[in-house]
Write a protein that holds these residues in place. Structure first.
Motif, PDB file in Angstrom:
ATOM      1  N   ILE A   1      51.315  26.340  30.613  1.00 25.69           N
ATOM      2  CA  ILE A   1      50.755  27.989  30.906  1.00 25.69           C
ATOM      3  C   ILE A   1      50.778  28.253  32.413  1.00 25.69           C
ATOM      4  O   ILE A   1      50.674  27.620  33.261  1.00 25.69           O
ATOM      5  CB  ILE A   1      49.412  28.057  30.281  1.00 25.69           C
ATOM      6  CG1 ILE A   1      49.443  27.438  28.881  1.00 25.69           C
ATOM      7  CG2 ILE A   1      48.777  29.546  30.313  1.00 25.69           C
ATOM      8  CD1 ILE A   1      47.969  27.326  28.421  1.00 25.69           C
ATOM      9  N   PHE A   2      51.456  29.651  32.528  1.00 28.83           N
ATOM     10  CA  PHE A   2      51.175  30.248  33.685  1.00 28.83           C
ATOM     11  C   PHE A   2      50.400  31.553  33.551  1.00 28.83           C
ATOM     12  O   PHE A   2      50.670  32.306  32.531  1.00 28.83           O
ATOM     13  CB  PHE A   2      52.759  30.818  33.865  1.00 28.83           C
ATOM     14  CG  PHE A   2      52.670  31.967  35.202  1.00 28.83           C
ATOM     15  CD1 PHE A   2      52.292  31.464  36.333  1.00 28.83           C
ATOM     16  CD2 PHE A   2      53.022  33.214  34.930  1.00 28.83           C
ATOM     17  CE1 PHE A   2      52.405  32.744  37.424  1.00 28.83           C
ATOM     18  CE2 PHE A   2      53.094  34.001  35.802  1.00 28.83           C
ATOM     19  CZ  PHE A   2      52.768  33.810  37.037  1.00 28.83           C
ATOM     20  N   TYR A   3      49.144  31.477  34.224  1.00 27.48           N
ATOM     21  CA  TYR A   3      48.191  32.584  34.050  1.00 27.48           C
ATOM     22  C   TYR A   3      48.671  33.744  35.060  1.00 27.48           C
ATOM     23  O   TYR A   3      48.941  33.481  36.402  1.00 27.48           O
ATOM     24  CB  TYR A   3      46.955  32.181  34.351  1.00 27.48           C
ATOM     25  CG  TYR A   3      46.223  30.700  33.705  1.00 27.48           C
ATOM     26  CD1 TYR A   3      45.603  31.007  32.453  1.00 27.48           C
ATOM     27  CD2 TYR A   3      46.851  29.631  33.966  1.00 27.48           C
ATOM     28  CE1 TYR A   3      45.214  30.080  31.631  1.00 27.48           C
ATOM     29  CE2 TYR A   3      46.662  28.360  33.142  1.00 27.48           C
ATOM     30  CZ  TYR A   3      45.771  28.556  32.160  1.00 27.48           C
ATOM     31  OH  TYR A   3      45.247  27.469  31.270  1.00 27.48           O
ATOM     32  N   SER A   4      48.479  34.971  34.584  1.00 27.30           N
ATOM     33  CA  SER A   4      48.920  36.212  35.760  1.00 27.30           C
ATOM     34  C   SER A   4      47.645  37.312  35.498  1.00 27.30           C
ATOM     35  O   SER A   4      46.800  37.251  34.547  1.00 27.30           O
ATOM     36  CB  SER A   4      50.219  36.667  35.427  1.00 27.30           C
ATOM     37  OG  SER A   4      50.226  37.742  34.311  1.00 27.30           O
ATOM     38  N   VAL A   5      47.822  38.025  36.502  1.00 21.24           N
ATOM     39  CA  VAL A   5      46.874  39.289  36.282  1.00 21.24           C
ATOM     40  C   VAL A   5      47.383  40.133  35.412  1.00 21.24           C
ATOM     41  O   VAL A   5      48.814  39.927  34.764  1.00 21.24           O
ATOM     42  CB  VAL A   5      47.048  40.150  37.784  1.00 21.24           C
ATOM     43  CG1 VAL A   5      46.206  39.488  38.920  1.00 21.24           C
ATOM     44  CG2 VAL A   5      48.411  40.461  38.119  1.00 21.24           C
ATOM     45  N   VAL A   6      46.697  40.982  34.753  1.00 25.06           N
ATOM     46  CA  VAL A   6      47.317  42.282  33.893  1.00 25.06           C
ATOM     47  C   VAL A   6      47.316  43.512  34.773  1.00 25.06           C
ATOM     48  O   VAL A   6      46.838  43.804  35.648  1.00 25.06           O
ATOM     49  CB  VAL A   6      46.081  42.468  32.643  1.00 25.06           C
ATOM     50  CG1 VAL A   6      45.996  41.214  31.888  1.00 25.06           C
ATOM     51  CG2 VAL A   6      44.923  42.822  33.486  1.00 25.06           C
ATOM     52  N   ALA A   7      48.120  44.521  34.141  1.00 18.24           N
ATOM     53  CA  ALA A   7      48.165  45.790  34.748  1.00 18.24           C
ATOM     54  C   ALA A   7      46.883  46.390  34.644  1.00 18.24           C
ATOM     55  O   ALA A   7      46.230  46.325  33.979  1.00 18.24           O
ATOM     56  CB  ALA A   7      49.156  46.673  34.129  1.00 18.24           C
ATOM     57  N   ASP A   8      46.452  47.025  35.597  1.00 15.58           N
ATOM     58  CA  ASP A   8      45.159  47.875  35.944  1.00 15.58           C
ATOM     59  C   ASP A   8      45.136  49.119  36.801  1.00 15.58           C
ATOM     60  O   ASP A   8      44.820  49.065  37.820  1.00 15.58           O
ATOM     61  CB  ASP A   8      44.106  46.785  36.638  1.00 15.58           C
ATOM     62  CG  ASP A   8      42.759  47.470  36.303  1.00 15.58           C
ATOM     63  OD1 ASP A   8      42.530  48.390  35.555  1.00 15.58           O
ATOM     64  OD2 ASP A   8      41.951  46.779  36.982  1.00 15.58           O
ATOM     65  N   PRO A   9      45.990  50.013  36.299  1.00 15.48           N
ATOM     66  CA  PRO A   9      46.359  51.385  37.447  1.00 15.48           C
ATOM     67  C   PRO A   9      45.045  52.035  37.651  1.00 15.48           C
ATOM     68  O   PRO A   9      45.153  52.345  38.652  1.00 15.48           O
ATOM     69  CB  PRO A   9      47.234  52.154  36.163  1.00 15.48           C
ATOM     70  CG  PRO A   9      47.783  51.314  35.123  1.00 15.48           C
ATOM     71  CD  PRO A   9      46.657  50.001  34.961  1.00 15.48           C
ATOM     72  N   SER A  10      43.989  51.710  36.848  1.00 18.92           N
ATOM     73  CA  SER A  10      42.720  52.548  37.418  1.00 18.92           C
ATOM     74  C   SER A  10      41.651  51.726  38.034  1.00 18.92           C
ATOM     75  O   SER A  10      40.554  52.091  38.415  1.00 18.92           O
ATOM     76  CB  SER A  10      42.203  53.198  35.971  1.00 18.92           C
ATOM     77  OG  SER A  10      42.889  54.127  35.383  1.00 18.92           O
ATOM     78  N   ALA A  11      42.208  50.413  38.438  1.00 13.57           N
ATOM     79  CA  ALA A  11      41.224  49.626  39.205  1.00 13.57           C
ATOM     80  C   ALA A  11      39.825  49.166  38.450  1.00 13.57           C
ATOM     81  O   ALA A  11      38.833  49.180  39.270  1.00 13.57           O
ATOM     82  CB  ALA A  11      41.149  49.960  40.541  1.00 13.57           C
ATOM     83  N   THR A  12      40.068  49.129  37.317  1.00  9.01           N
ATOM     84  CA  THR A  12      38.599  48.670  36.484  1.00  9.01           C
ATOM     85  C   THR A  12      38.228  47.113  36.862  1.00  9.01           C
ATOM     86  O   THR A  12      36.996  47.014  36.439  1.00  9.01           O
ATOM     87  CB  THR A  12      38.721  49.198  35.236  1.00  9.01           C
ATOM     88  OG1 THR A  12      39.708  48.300  34.673  1.00  9.01           O
ATOM     89  CG2 THR A  12      39.333  50.384  34.950  1.00  9.01           C
TER      90      THR A  12
END
Length: 527
Positions: free
Chosen positions: A239-250
């Motif tokens: 498994i490779f873990y990654s960030v998710v897109a978060d355009p509004s910086a929530t």
């Protein structure tokens, strides 16, 4: 020890038997030498204060203490160090727990739109794990992408996810496996999983992210370690873990869709090398993990190979890096990555280790590790082709040897010999008169850095970062600290008619440097 060198001839001197003294002969015409005192040790973390003095008699003077301001490592760096040190030691700070026995997985990839629950490290020391429910959004031949069901909206749409999956599946998976070997498949599902989750974003705060960076993604060795296969915190698979897109910086700082598409492939190809290395060295051969500095150097080399895969001729010598291209983005010329890291190292070699002992070292030390791996491949592969390069890196990963012992076994030469030549090559490369072993064959580094200096002068302020000090040989008087693998660069000049001079490499008190640190005085005649 006499130093009688023809033009562009070089030597690496062990001065221990000569009270630290090298004698340069008289000359009728002007002469010049590049002199590089170095610790050629293969033991990480060794360092020594040194003094390099010319033949003028001086009283012994103790070097004044240097005040240094301690700077705490950023959370993202501490987390990456924690993970790789865990891999090396097969210990992540907690003992395995007994949980439900893992069920045998079907020999098929996960079904699109199916749900799965994961446990994800939620602190940089993995003292807490969070439960994540994620949905399969994309399935390819070699890769399947899960996305956290609680990911901020709008996130990556199907088109963007498919594009990322295609890069992983059709390009990066092949780059890494060709260069380092096959990855394990302990979950028997035929694919590597990518889990994009809010938990990775929240490993750093918004303030930390803006000031010192973020965790883009990671591989966690406990997911593969047999000792943790009944532990409920292990997801028992590749498994490779990654960030998710978060355009509004929530969740933390902002991560746009475009940003994710730009940096995530670089992180994946880097972390995938760590995953392959874990399999090859520990699962297949039952050894310990590769030492951190070399493991990291190989992962940064993987980034270079990914960049080369976008070039018309991936094996060709690189003479430029055009900012804005995908190739240059992977190579590190667009503002972060290998070329910038290497620039930072070459700009101040005396301040950095090649072989750090505290975790992964600084960003500059990662640049040193990449340069060293690149030099190894250039000079010890059987040919200047991708196939030959891959054969050599597979031999570095596919072994139970680690660190300097691994390098000596692959090269057939003492580590001190290889690292001394590398030190000279960092300045001599691209000089057509220098011996072949003092060049990077696959990079015209002077041309590349000169181009980057023109394109991005604030990031690359000099046309070449390594600028040796200049001193008349007999008047030389330098004091500093040598760190494992690294050296201090100075050009020693000798005017015409000079009767000769000596150089003494000692500690600031005049004592010999500890021979266990393998002190060397590397010299090449330039004039």
């Amino acid at each position: 020890m006499p130093v009688n060198l023809a033009l562009f001839e070089y030597v690496s001197l062990d001065l221990g038997a000569n009270e630290g003294c090298a004698m340069f002969p008289a000359t009728g015409s002007a002469a010049e030498y590049l002199v590089v005192p170095q610790l050629a040790t293969g033991t990480p973390g060794q360092k020594s204060a040194f003094q390099l003095g010319g033949d003028t008699i001086r009283p012994v003077v103790l070097a004044p203490p240097v005040a240094r301001t301690g700077i705490a490592a950023a959370s993202a760096e501490r987390f990456h160090t924690f993970l790789r040190m865990g891999d090396e030691r097969r210990s992540w700070g907690f003992m395995p727990e007994r949980g439900a026995a893992p069920q045998a997985s079907a020999a098929v990839p996960p079904a699109p739109n199916s749900l799965r629950t994961f446990m994800v490290c939620a602190k940089v020391d993995c003292s807490r794990f969070d439960r994540v429910v994620a949905r399969v959004r994309v399935v390819k031949n070699k890769v399947a992408i899960y996305v956290d069901t609680l990911a901020p909206k709008p996130g990556l749409d199907s088109t963007a996810l498919d594009s990322i999956a295609n890069v992983f599946d059709q390009r990066l998976y092949g780059v890494d496996t060709a260069a380092f070997g096959v990855v394990s498949d302990i979950d028997n599902n035929q694919v590597v999983l990518v889990l994009m989750t809010n938990v990775v974003n929240k490993l750093v705060t918004n303030t930390e992210c803006l000031q010192s960076g973020f965790v883009a993604g990671f591989f966690f060795g406990a997911d593969l370690d047999p000792a943790f296969q009944s532990d409920p915190r292990s997801n028992k698979g590749e498994i490779f873990y990654s960030v998710v897109a978060d355009p509004s910086a929530t969740l933390s700082c902002q991560h746009s869709v475009q940003g994710i598409q730009a940096f995530l492939p670089i992180t994946f190809v880097h972390e995938f090398q760590h995953m392959i290395s874990f399999n090859q060295q520990m699962l297949v051969r039952g050894g310990s993990g590769e030492v951190l500095w070399l493991n990291e150097g190989l992962s940064h080399y993987a980034e270079e190979l990914a960049g080369r895969s976008y070039a018309a001729s991936p094996d060709a010598q690189i003479v430029d890096c055009t900012v804005g291209t995908t190739e240059c983005l992977f190579l590190g010329g667009s503002g972060s990555g290998n070329l910038l890291n290497a620039y930072m190292y070459l700009d101040s070699t005396q301040g950095h280790f090649l072989l750090p002992t505290a975790g992964l070292g600084t960003i500059a030390e990662r640049g040193a590790a990449w340069l060293f791996v690149r030099y190894l491949v250039d000079h010890y592969a059987s040919a200047s082709t991708s196939a030959a390069w891959n054969a050599l890196t597979k031999s570095l990963v596919g072994t139970a040897n680690t660190g300097a012992q691994n390098i000596a076994a692959v090269t057939g030469e003492p580590f001190a010999t290889t690292v001394s030549r590398w030190a000279l090559a960092n300045w001599m490369t691209d000089n057509g008169a220098a011996p072949a072993e003092l060049h990077y064959r696959s990079w015209a580094l002077h041309a590349v850095f000169s181009s980057l200096h023109t394109q991005r002068p604030t990031r690359f302020p000099n046309s070449y970062p390594l600028i040796p000090q200049v001193s008349v040989g007999r008047d030389m008087d330098l004091s500093d600290t040598l760190r494992a693998g690294s050296g201090f660069y100075v050009r020693a000049t000798q005017p015409g008619g000079d009767p000769g001079f000596t150089l003494h490499l000692t500690t600031p008190t005049g004592a010999l440097i500890n021979p266990a640190f393998v002190p060397r005085l590397n010299v090449i005649r330039l004039q």
